[in-house]
Design a protein around this motif. Sequence first.
Motif, PDB file in Angstrom:
ATOM      1  N   GLY A  66      33.566  46.571  40.130  1.00  0.00           N
ATOM      2  CA  GLY A  66      33.493  45.935  41.457  1.00  0.00           C
ATOM      3  C   GLY A  66      34.849  45.858  42.131  1.00  0.00           C
ATOM      4  O   GLY A  66      35.002  46.228  43.305  1.00  0.00           O
ATOM      5  N   ILE A  67      35.861  45.413  41.401  1.00  0.00           N
ATOM      6  CA  ILE A  67      37.192  45.243  42.024  1.00  0.00           C
ATOM      7  C   ILE A  67      37.848  46.600  42.287  1.00  0.00           C
ATOM      8  O   ILE A  67      38.547  46.779  43.290  1.00  0.00           O
ATOM      9  CB  ILE A  67      38.120  44.306  41.196  1.00  0.00           C
ATOM     10  N   LEU A 123      30.807  27.364  40.936  1.00  0.00           N
ATOM     11  CA  LEU A 123      31.847  28.181  41.577  1.00  0.00           C
ATOM     12  C   LEU A 123      31.286  29.531  41.997  1.00  0.00           C
ATOM     13  O   LEU A 123      31.493  29.985  43.121  1.00  0.00           O
ATOM     14  CB  LEU A 123      33.002  28.432  40.604  1.00  0.00           C
ATOM     15  N   LEU A 124      30.563  30.179  41.071  1.00  0.00           N
ATOM     16  CA  LEU A 124      30.044  31.524  41.354  1.00  0.00           C
ATOM     17  C   LEU A 124      28.984  31.491  42.453  1.00  0.00           C
ATOM     18  O   LEU A 124      28.934  32.371  43.312  1.00  0.00           O
ATOM     19  CB  LEU A 124      29.470  32.166  40.082  1.00  0.00           C
ATOM     20  N   VAL A 125      28.124  30.455  42.424  1.00  0.00           N
ATOM     21  CA  VAL A 125      27.082  30.347  43.451  1.00  0.00           C
ATOM     22  C   VAL A 125      27.731  30.110  44.823  1.00  0.00           C
ATOM     23  O   VAL A 125      27.366  30.745  45.818  1.00  0.00           O
ATOM     24  CB  VAL A 125      26.076  29.217  43.104  1.00  0.00           C
ATOM     25  N   ALA A 126      28.730  29.211  44.866  1.00  0.00           N
ATOM     26  CA  ALA A 126      29.420  28.932  46.135  1.00  0.00           C
ATOM     27  C   ALA A 126      30.165  30.177  46.624  1.00  0.00           C
ATOM     28  O   ALA A 126      30.173  30.486  47.826  1.00  0.00           O
ATOM     29  CB  ALA A 126      30.403  27.781  45.947  1.00  0.00           C
ATOM     30  N   ASP A 127      30.760  30.895  45.679  1.00  0.00           N
ATOM     31  CA  ASP A 127      31.477  32.132  45.984  1.00  0.00           C
ATOM     32  C   ASP A 127      30.509  33.131  46.639  1.00  0.00           C
ATOM     33  O   ASP A 127      30.803  33.734  47.669  1.00  0.00           O
ATOM     34  CB  ASP A 127      32.039  32.680  44.659  1.00  0.00           C
ATOM     35  N   TYR A 128      29.323  33.270  46.057  1.00  0.00           N
ATOM     36  CA  TYR A 128      28.307  34.204  46.562  1.00  0.00           C
ATOM     37  C   TYR A 128      27.852  33.802  47.975  1.00  0.00           C
ATOM     38  O   TYR A 128      27.711  34.631  48.850  1.00  0.00           O
ATOM     39  CB  TYR A 128      27.112  34.213  45.610  1.00  0.00           C
ATOM     40  N   GLN A 129      27.661  32.475  48.181  1.00  0.00           N
ATOM     41  CA  GLN A 129      27.125  32.010  49.468  1.00  0.00           C
ATOM     42  C   GLN A 129      28.138  32.121  50.600  1.00  0.00           C
ATOM     43  O   GLN A 129      27.834  32.623  51.671  1.00  0.00           O
ATOM     44  CB  GLN A 129      26.670  30.547  49.351  1.00  0.00           C
ATOM     45  N   GLY A 159      32.724  39.109  48.520  1.00  0.00           N
ATOM     46  CA  GLY A 159      33.182  40.467  48.844  1.00  0.00           C
ATOM     47  C   GLY A 159      32.215  41.530  48.328  1.00  0.00           C
ATOM     48  O   GLY A 159      31.895  42.495  49.037  1.00  0.00           O
ATOM     49  N   PHE A 160      31.725  41.351  47.088  1.00  0.00           N
ATOM     50  CA  PHE A 160      30.739  42.289  46.523  1.00  0.00           C
ATOM     51  C   PHE A 160      29.538  42.394  47.469  1.00  0.00           C
ATOM     52  O   PHE A 160      29.098  43.480  47.840  1.00  0.00           O
ATOM     53  CB  PHE A 160      30.221  41.773  45.169  1.00  0.00           C
ATOM     54  N   LYS A 161      29.011  41.215  47.828  1.00  0.00           N
ATOM     55  CA  LYS A 161      27.796  41.131  48.655  1.00  0.00           C
ATOM     56  C   LYS A 161      28.035  41.777  50.022  1.00  0.00           C
ATOM     57  O   LYS A 161      27.182  42.474  50.546  1.00  0.00           O
ATOM     58  CB  LYS A 161      27.423  39.641  48.809  1.00  0.00           C
ATOM     59  N   LYS A 162      29.231  41.563  50.555  1.00  0.00           N
ATOM     60  CA  LYS A 162      29.525  42.017  51.929  1.00  0.00           C
ATOM     61  C   LYS A 162      29.862  43.509  51.994  1.00  0.00           C
ATOM     62  O   LYS A 162      29.468  44.199  52.932  1.00  0.00           O
ATOM     63  CB  LYS A 162      30.707  41.186  52.449  1.00  0.00           C
ATOM     64  N   LYS A 220      27.503  48.703  48.213  1.00  0.00           N
ATOM     65  CA  LYS A 220      26.163  49.180  48.548  1.00  0.00           C
ATOM     66  C   LYS A 220      25.064  48.321  47.902  1.00  0.00           C
ATOM     67  O   LYS A 220      24.169  47.837  48.560  1.00  0.00           O
ATOM     68  CB  LYS A 220      26.014  50.644  48.142  1.00  0.00           C
ATOM     69  N   TYR A 221      25.131  48.160  46.594  1.00  0.00           N
ATOM     70  CA  TYR A 221      24.138  47.295  45.926  1.00  0.00           C
ATOM     71  C   TYR A 221      24.800  45.973  45.532  1.00  0.00           C
ATOM     72  O   TYR A 221      24.498  45.394  44.499  1.00  0.00           O
ATOM     73  CB  TYR A 221      23.573  48.002  44.684  1.00  0.00           C
ATOM     74  N   GLY A 222      25.724  45.532  46.406  1.00  0.00           N
ATOM     75  CA  GLY A 222      26.558  44.370  46.088  1.00  0.00           C
ATOM     76  C   GLY A 222      25.789  43.089  45.833  1.00  0.00           C
ATOM     77  O   GLY A 222      26.154  42.290  44.980  1.00  0.00           O
ATOM     78  N   LYS A 223      24.683  42.895  46.595  1.00  0.00           N
ATOM     79  CA  LYS A 223      23.896  41.659  46.456  1.00  0.00           C
ATOM     80  C   LYS A 223      23.335  41.560  45.037  1.00  0.00           C
ATOM     81  O   LYS A 223      23.469  40.548  44.353  1.00  0.00           O
ATOM     82  CB  LYS A 223      22.752  41.681  47.473  1.00  0.00           C
ATOM     83  N   LEU A 224      22.699  42.664  44.609  1.00  0.00           N
ATOM     84  CA  LEU A 224      22.096  42.707  43.269  1.00  0.00           C
ATOM     85  C   LEU A 224      23.178  42.562  42.194  1.00  0.00           C
ATOM     86  O   LEU A 224      23.020  41.807  41.227  1.00  0.00           O
ATOM     87  CB  LEU A 224      21.348  44.037  43.097  1.00  0.00           C
ATOM     88  N   LEU A 225      24.272  43.276  42.412  1.00  0.00           N
ATOM     89  CA  LEU A 225      25.404  43.241  41.474  1.00  0.00           C
ATOM     90  C   LEU A 225      25.914  41.806  41.313  1.00  0.00           C
ATOM     91  O   LEU A 225      26.113  41.321  40.195  1.00  0.00           O
ATOM     92  CB  LEU A 225      26.523  44.122  42.051  1.00  0.00           C
ATOM     93  N   ALA A 226      26.093  41.116  42.457  1.00  0.00           N
ATOM     94  CA  ALA A 226      26.613  39.746  42.436  1.00  0.00           C
ATOM     95  C   ALA A 226      25.664  38.801  41.696  1.00  0.00           C
ATOM     96  O   ALA A 226      26.100  37.960  40.903  1.00  0.00           O
ATOM     97  CB  ALA A 226      26.838  39.261  43.866  1.00  0.00           C
TER      98      ALA A 226
END
Length: 424
Positions: free
Chosen positions: A378-379, A319-325, A83-86, A89-95
């Motif tokens: 983030g949330i 978990l976090l990596v799978a969550d991000y992907q 959700g952060f990534k999607k 605004k800077y969600g990718k970096l944040l994640a």
Amino acid sequence: MSESNINQSLLKKVIALILGFGPGFFAIGYTIGTGSVTSMIVAGSKFNMQLLWVLFLSCLFSGILMFAYGNYALITGETALFGFKKHLKYGKLLAILVIVGITFGQWNSLMGILGISANIIFEILAINFEGLNAFEYETVLGTAIVIIVTFYLLMLVGKYTFFEKILIVFVTLMGLSFLLSLFFVQPLSIDVVKGLIPTIPDVPGGKMLVAAFVGTTMAAATFLSRPLFVKGKGWTIKNLNQQKKDSITAAILIFIISGTIMAVAAGALFYQGKEVTHVLDMANTLEPVAGKWAVTIFFFGALSAGLSSIFPCLLIAPLLVADYQSGTIDTNSRQFRIITAIACLVALIGPAFGANPIEIQILSQVFNVFVLPVVILGIILMLSSKKVMKDYKTSLGVYIGMYAALFFSLVISYNGIMALLDYF
């Protein structure tokens, strides 16, 4: 109906209640590990119940954030970092920052957990086989290797329900052991009341412990992994009410178990002027009052706390990596096996170098604090976006709770930076 039948049906109801308690057990597994047991015992032995207010606020905010992240997952069908990534605004970096920060904290914690668990088993063996004292390093390292290899092999068979059942056993044993210990020693009730008034111990290491306390009780990993476990449980938007109850119950249980551990340490050590610096000191908490039995009960609780944390700590990075992907986790994938294998090797660093696991543990909890404001912000941003949440409106009370949690986390992060500067 005969008395034995009534007892049996009561027992069945209790077991059904425990087994029906959902992803909250993962929250307890993440939160009350040897990290928090160590922090609570060190705090109780040094400062009596003075830090109870920190524990209360951490558990209150934890409940609110578990609820917020769980609701986000049920309403949008998405997980947190995805959700952060999607959406941000800077969600990718944040994640990516969140993944690195949490993995660093949790893997450090894993080192301390494994060290403490292996030390506890060594102490239990040494009580019965005195000749082992000459081979302390070898026994501790050998035990650590056996524990981590066993857990790694269990991970490979893993499914959500399997992890949940093992955690339920460990968490229940831990809670019962510490509650039993409380029967032997209690703090004064006036000290418990005083502990709810906010004060920071004005002594070397006081700030560090406050930060460690929040790092372990209000763990960012607990909230971020919540959507994955809620989805793993098979819950949907129809389970919003159940999700709410699960969050509240988890937060209350974390407060009760952690508070009990602190109270046991305050009752047994603080009033006698004893402090905890090594693993055995933690068990000596009870020996004067209840002899060898107490040591065994206490060790059993601390060991259950350690073992209940190894699973969540090993699981967190994949978990976090799978969550991000993609927002889904495959425990049979090659990626999952490789990341958990690396975590197992990192866990062995502490025992291999014979480091003091209690110091490692408290330091790792302090590092956990720094990711916390990002995870809370983030949330807040996602729940307040109409594009993301569509028709669902989060209540004002939850927003007040989240902003208060953000403010609290910023204060504690500043406090943690000051503590680390003093330490190094």
